[in-house]
Design an enzyme around this catalytic site. Structure first.
Site, PDB file in Angstrom:
ATOM      1  N   GLY A   7    -103.074 -37.014  53.994  1.00  0.00           N
ATOM      2  CA  GLY A   7    -103.573 -37.090  55.548  1.00  0.00           C
ATOM      3  C   GLY A   7    -104.035 -35.978  55.960  1.00  0.00           C
ATOM      4  CG  ASP A  33    -107.140 -38.668  54.910  1.00  0.00           C
ATOM      5  OD1 ASP A  33    -107.724 -39.627  55.191  1.00  0.00           O
ATOM      6  OD2 ASP A  33    -106.586 -37.864  55.622  1.00  0.00           O
ATOM      7  CB  THR A  36    -107.779 -45.035  58.082  1.00  0.00           C
ATOM      8  OG1 THR A  36    -107.097 -43.705  59.098  1.00  0.00           O
ATOM      9  CG2 THR A  36    -106.599 -45.116  57.074  1.00  0.00           C
ATOM     10  CB  THR A 122     -92.285 -39.457  64.785  1.00  0.00           C
ATOM     11  OG1 THR A 122     -92.160 -39.635  66.293  1.00  0.00           O
ATOM     12  CG2 THR A 122     -91.854 -40.480  64.216  1.00  0.00           C
ATOM     13  CG  ASP A 123     -90.109 -37.734  69.588  1.00  0.00           C
ATOM     14  OD1 ASP A 123     -91.147 -38.549  69.061  1.00  0.00           O
ATOM     15  OD2 ASP A 123     -90.224 -37.320  70.676  1.00  0.00           O
ATOM     16  CD  GLU A 124     -93.078 -42.669  68.967  1.00  0.00           C
ATOM     17  OE1 GLU A 124     -93.166 -43.997  68.687  1.00  0.00           O
ATOM     18  OE2 GLU A 124     -94.372 -42.245  69.626  1.00  0.00           O
ATOM     19  CE1 TYR A 148     -96.047 -43.511  63.403  1.00  0.00           C
ATOM     20  CE2 TYR A 148     -94.907 -43.377  65.545  1.00  0.00           C
ATOM     21  CZ  TYR A 148     -95.528 -42.819  64.453  1.00  0.00           C
ATOM     22  OH  TYR A 148     -95.584 -41.300  64.309  1.00  0.00           O
ATOM     23  CE  LYS A 152     -93.928 -41.065  60.424  1.00  0.00           C
ATOM     24  NZ  LYS A 152     -94.597 -40.159  59.313  1.00  0.00           N
ATOM     25  CG  ASN A 177     -95.831 -37.416  72.316  1.00  0.00           C
ATOM     26  OD1 ASN A 177     -94.603 -37.746  72.264  1.00  0.00           O
ATOM     27  ND2 ASN A 177     -96.539 -38.243  72.561  1.00  0.00           N
TER      28      ASN A 177
HETATM   29  P1  NAD Z   1    -103.653 -39.347  62.413  1.00  0.00           P
HETATM   30  O1  NAD Z   1    -103.611 -40.835  62.554  1.00  0.00           O
HETATM   31  O2  NAD Z   1    -104.382 -38.543  63.261  1.00  0.00           O
HETATM   32  O3  NAD Z   1    -104.015 -38.950  60.951  1.00  0.00           O
HETATM   33  C1  NAD Z   1    -103.484 -39.846  59.740  1.00  0.00           C
HETATM   34  C2  NAD Z   1    -104.292 -39.325  58.628  1.00  0.00           C
HETATM   35  O4  NAD Z   1    -103.403 -40.057  57.317  1.00  0.00           O
HETATM   36  C3  NAD Z   1    -105.691 -39.808  58.756  1.00  0.00           C
HETATM   37  O5  NAD Z   1    -106.604 -38.863  58.097  1.00  0.00           O
HETATM   38  C4  NAD Z   1    -105.876 -40.946  57.722  1.00  0.00           C
HETATM   39  O6  NAD Z   1    -107.225 -41.215  57.030  1.00  0.00           O
HETATM   40  C5  NAD Z   1    -104.596 -40.740  56.783  1.00  0.00           C
HETATM   41  N1  NAD Z   1    -104.065 -41.864  56.100  1.00  0.00           N
HETATM   42  C6  NAD Z   1    -103.739 -43.287  56.632  1.00  0.00           C
HETATM   43  N2  NAD Z   1    -103.301 -44.050  55.777  1.00  0.00           N
HETATM   44  C7  NAD Z   1    -103.469 -43.521  54.525  1.00  0.00           C
HETATM   45  C8  NAD Z   1    -103.407 -43.893  52.902  1.00  0.00           C
HETATM   46  N3  NAD Z   1    -102.920 -45.237  53.017  1.00  0.00           N
HETATM   47  N4  NAD Z   1    -103.645 -42.826  52.155  1.00  0.00           N
HETATM   48  C9  NAD Z   1    -104.225 -41.746  52.458  1.00  0.00           C
HETATM   49  N5  NAD Z   1    -104.379 -41.329  53.798  1.00  0.00           N
HETATM   50  C10 NAD Z   1    -104.173 -42.096  54.519  1.00  0.00           C
HETATM   51  O7  NAD Z   1    -101.915 -38.840  62.496  1.00  0.00           O
HETATM   52  P2  NAD Z   1    -101.481 -37.515  63.045  1.00  0.00           P
HETATM   53  O8  NAD Z   1    -101.159 -37.627  64.541  1.00  0.00           O
HETATM   54  O9  NAD Z   1    -102.256 -36.280  62.623  1.00  0.00           O
HETATM   55  O10 NAD Z   1     -99.986 -37.494  62.445  1.00  0.00           O
HETATM   56  C11 NAD Z   1     -99.757 -36.990  61.063  1.00  0.00           C
HETATM   57  C12 NAD Z   1     -98.262 -37.287  60.636  1.00  0.00           C
HETATM   58  O11 NAD Z   1     -97.480 -36.656  61.571  1.00  0.00           O
HETATM   59  C13 NAD Z   1     -97.772 -38.667  60.672  1.00  0.00           C
HETATM   60  O12 NAD Z   1     -96.903 -38.855  59.709  1.00  0.00           O
HETATM   61  C14 NAD Z   1     -97.026 -38.934  62.102  1.00  0.00           C
HETATM   62  O13 NAD Z   1     -96.016 -40.005  61.857  1.00  0.00           O
HETATM   63  C15 NAD Z   1     -96.687 -37.586  62.208  1.00  0.00           C
HETATM   64  N6  NAD Z   1     -96.359 -37.266  63.618  1.00  0.00           N
HETATM   65  C16 NAD Z   1     -97.138 -37.209  64.611  1.00  0.00           C
HETATM   66  C17 NAD Z   1     -97.074 -36.816  65.823  1.00  0.00           C
HETATM   67  C18 NAD Z   1     -98.256 -36.713  66.966  1.00  0.00           C
HETATM   68  O14 NAD Z   1     -98.184 -36.475  68.129  1.00  0.00           O
HETATM   69  N7  NAD Z   1     -99.621 -37.068  66.619  1.00  0.00           N
HETATM   70  C19 NAD Z   1     -95.594 -36.365  66.245  1.00  0.00           C
HETATM   71  C20 NAD Z   1     -94.791 -36.219  65.254  1.00  0.00           C
HETATM   72  C21 NAD Z   1     -95.067 -36.821  64.167  1.00  0.00           C
HETATM   73  O1  DAU Z   2     -93.379 -38.546  69.767  1.00  0.00           O
HETATM   74  C1  DAU Z   2     -94.231 -38.578  68.639  1.00  0.00           C
HETATM   75  C2  DAU Z   2     -95.408 -39.532  68.569  1.00  0.00           C
HETATM   76  O2  DAU Z   2     -96.393 -39.271  69.680  1.00  0.00           O
HETATM   77  C3  DAU Z   2     -95.873 -39.520  67.463  1.00  0.00           C
HETATM   78  O3  DAU Z   2     -94.922 -39.951  66.272  1.00  0.00           O
HETATM   79  C4  DAU Z   2     -97.097 -40.725  67.411  1.00  0.00           C
HETATM   80  O4  DAU Z   2     -97.919 -40.887  66.182  1.00  0.00           O
HETATM   81  C5  DAU Z   2     -97.970 -40.371  68.453  1.00  0.00           C
HETATM   82  O5  DAU Z   2     -99.063 -41.501  68.644  1.00  0.00           O
HETATM   83  C6  DAU Z   2     -97.302 -40.212  69.756  1.00  0.00           C
HETATM   84  O6  DAU Z   2     -96.695 -41.589  70.189  1.00  0.00           O
HETATM   85  P1  DAU Z   2     -96.753 -41.620  72.036  1.00  0.00           P
HETATM   86  O7  DAU Z   2     -96.818 -43.377  71.991  1.00  0.00           O
HETATM   87  O8  DAU Z   2     -95.967 -41.017  72.592  1.00  0.00           O
HETATM   88  O9  DAU Z   2     -98.353 -41.315  71.967  1.00  0.00           O
HETATM   89  P2  DAU Z   2     -99.575 -42.004  73.220  1.00  0.00           P
HETATM   90  O10 DAU Z   2    -100.619 -40.931  73.264  1.00  0.00           O
HETATM   91  O11 DAU Z   2     -99.947 -43.225  72.488  1.00  0.00           O
HETATM   92  O12 DAU Z   2     -98.955 -42.144  74.478  1.00  0.00           O
HETATM   93  C7  DAU Z   2     -98.161 -41.049  75.231  1.00  0.00           C
HETATM   94  C8  DAU Z   2     -97.515 -41.647  76.476  1.00  0.00           C
HETATM   95  O13 DAU Z   2     -98.560 -42.090  77.414  1.00  0.00           O
HETATM   96  C9  DAU Z   2     -96.666 -42.992  76.130  1.00  0.00           C
HETATM   97  O14 DAU Z   2     -95.777 -42.999  77.110  1.00  0.00           O
HETATM   98  C10 DAU Z   2     -97.839 -43.912  76.379  1.00  0.00           C
HETATM   99  C11 DAU Z   2     -98.731 -43.398  77.596  1.00  0.00           C
HETATM  100  N1  DAU Z   2    -100.157 -44.081  77.445  1.00  0.00           N
HETATM  101  C12 DAU Z   2    -100.847 -43.849  76.383  1.00  0.00           C
HETATM  102  C13 DAU Z   2    -102.205 -44.314  76.296  1.00  0.00           C
HETATM  103  C14 DAU Z   2    -102.881 -44.249  75.054  1.00  0.00           C
HETATM  104  C15 DAU Z   2    -100.658 -44.341  78.875  1.00  0.00           C
HETATM  105  O15 DAU Z   2    -100.012 -44.248  79.745  1.00  0.00           O
HETATM  106  N2  DAU Z   2    -102.096 -44.709  78.644  1.00  0.00           N
HETATM  107  C16 DAU Z   2    -102.869 -44.751  77.580  1.00  0.00           C
HETATM  108  O16 DAU Z   2    -103.969 -45.190  77.386  1.00  0.00           O
END
Ligand code: NAD
Ligand code: DAU
Length: 335
Positions: A7, A33, A36, A122-124, A148, A152, A177
């Protein structure tokens, strides 16, 4: 050291590759990767020609491919996942395949080839906190509430099971986040910043009182680095930014930094099963690894807004549907 990153074309993975190659220029990285909608090779254009970086387009569920790549590797850092909660509510099919089966395939390849495995989570997985409840920590029971986070959580349990049953050398990090450059503009921060740059309103779900803890992606990746180098095998580490904000508080900060007024807020229908609050106790990572977040939120947020201002081509292509017509429709619905 030779690392297989999964990824790596996504938000956190691409920032991790930048971080790692800068800090450890003699290491070698293979980035697996499937690209997607969330994967974007433009995130890695500056390292694409580096001699110690290789991109492989492929699916983590492809056993033969993964097994081949896991040979002569020291560590798998597993970032790949379907990551957007709203999408998992609409359809959880790909979330099961990638987040659970994909993790299983990687674990089996790690087991077969004796490879250390770090799992990004993730914390979720811990569920939702009330306003006055203590923060999550490594001992908090799992209580995931969205498709989701449930998937996880399934992956986390599977990773731990390979440690207990197969003695696979694993570690896990659960982080809050993230924000920073290259985040796909479906998540709150990049969606709101880019909407405001386009003169559009920002859609707040429900009453905006949901609380998230925000950490800069570089602080998260520094934590992963410390776990890889110093973490105890079999252990989980909780990472967070010590920076809880309601969505409305966060939105007001963005509006202020971008010189916009509260008339740009549009309250929309709430997310089904919307978790109220996430917060993380990071004392174990502090105590055992000497890690703590360094980037002050106000500075990180201002820099992040600057990045989206200076990289309009990057997000405009995504939002205009140049990559995929479906996502154009999604943004029209959200904006
Ligand atoms: P993202 O959605 O930006 O990126 C995910 C990547 O994984 C993409 O490049 C996608 O092409 C690749 N991918 C998806 N399915 C695949 C598959 N089957 N095979 C190969 N590649 C694949 O995600 P992100 O926000 O960078 O999150 C990365 C990791 O961190 C995830 O495991 C997520 O659960 C975790 N995480 C994210 C957050 C956050 O705030 N974004 C917080 C805590 C943990
Ligand atoms: O906590 C870690 C997680 O943070 C990661 O595991 C997830 O991959 C990542 O997507 C993120 O999840 P959230 O659901 O917290 O993130 P999101 O940006 O979707 O939403 C953040 C907060 O904002 C949530 O309370 C929902 C709200 N929201 C989100 C969107 C997209 C809105 O109010 N309006 C919006 O349009």
């Amino acid at each position: 050291m030779k690392l297989l990153i999964t990824g790596g074309a996504g938000f956190i993975g691409s920032n991790f590759i930048h971080y790692w190659l800068k800090k450890y220029p003699d290491d070698n990285i293979i980035n697996l990767d499937v690209l997607t909608y969330a994967g974007n090779l433009e995130n890695l254009a500056d390292v694409a020609d580096s001699k110690n970086y290789q991109f492989v387009k492929g699916n983590i569920c492809d056993e033969k491919l993964v097994d081949g790549l896991a040979k002569n590797i020291d560590l798998i850092a597993h970032f790949a996942a379907e990551t957007h909660v709203d999408r998992s509510v609409m359809d959880s099919g790909d979330f099961i395949k990638t987040n659970v089966e994909g993790t299983r395939v990687l674990l089996d390849a790690a087991k077969k080839n004796n490879v250390r495995f770090h799992h990004i989570s993730t914390d979720e997985v811990f569920g939702s906190l009330g306003p006055n409840e203590p923060s999550f920590n490594e001992k908090t029971p799992y209580d995931p509430r969205s498709p989701y986070s449930a998937l996880k959580a399934a992956a986390d349990h599977l990773v731990r099971s390979y440690y207990h049953t197969h003695k696979l050398p694993i570690t896990i990090s659960n982080c809050t986040n993230n924000y920073g450059p290259y985040q796909f503009p479906e998540k709150l921060l990049p969606l709101f910043i880019t909407n405001l740059l386009e003169g559009k309103k920002v859609p707040i779900y429900g009453n905006g009182q949901n609380i998230r803890d925000w950490i800069h992606v570089d602080d998260h990746n520094a934590g992963v680095d410390m776990i890889i180098k110093k973490g105890r095998i079999g252990e989980t580490y909780c990472l967070g930014g010590n920076n809880e904000l309601t969505n409305i508080e966060l939105t007001k900060k963005i509006l202020e930094l971008m010189g916009k007024g509260e008339e740009m807020i549009k309250y929309v229908k709430d997310r089904p099963g919307h978790d109220l609050r996430y917060a993380m106790d990071i004392s174990k990572a502090k105590r055992e690894l000497g890690w703590e977040p360094k980037i002050k939120f106000e500075d990180g947020l201002a820099k992040t807004i600057e990045w989206y201002k200076n990289n309009k081509d990057w997000w405009k292509k995504i939002k205009s549907g140049e990559y995929n017509e479906y996502y154009k429709k999604q943004y029209e619905k959200l904006s």
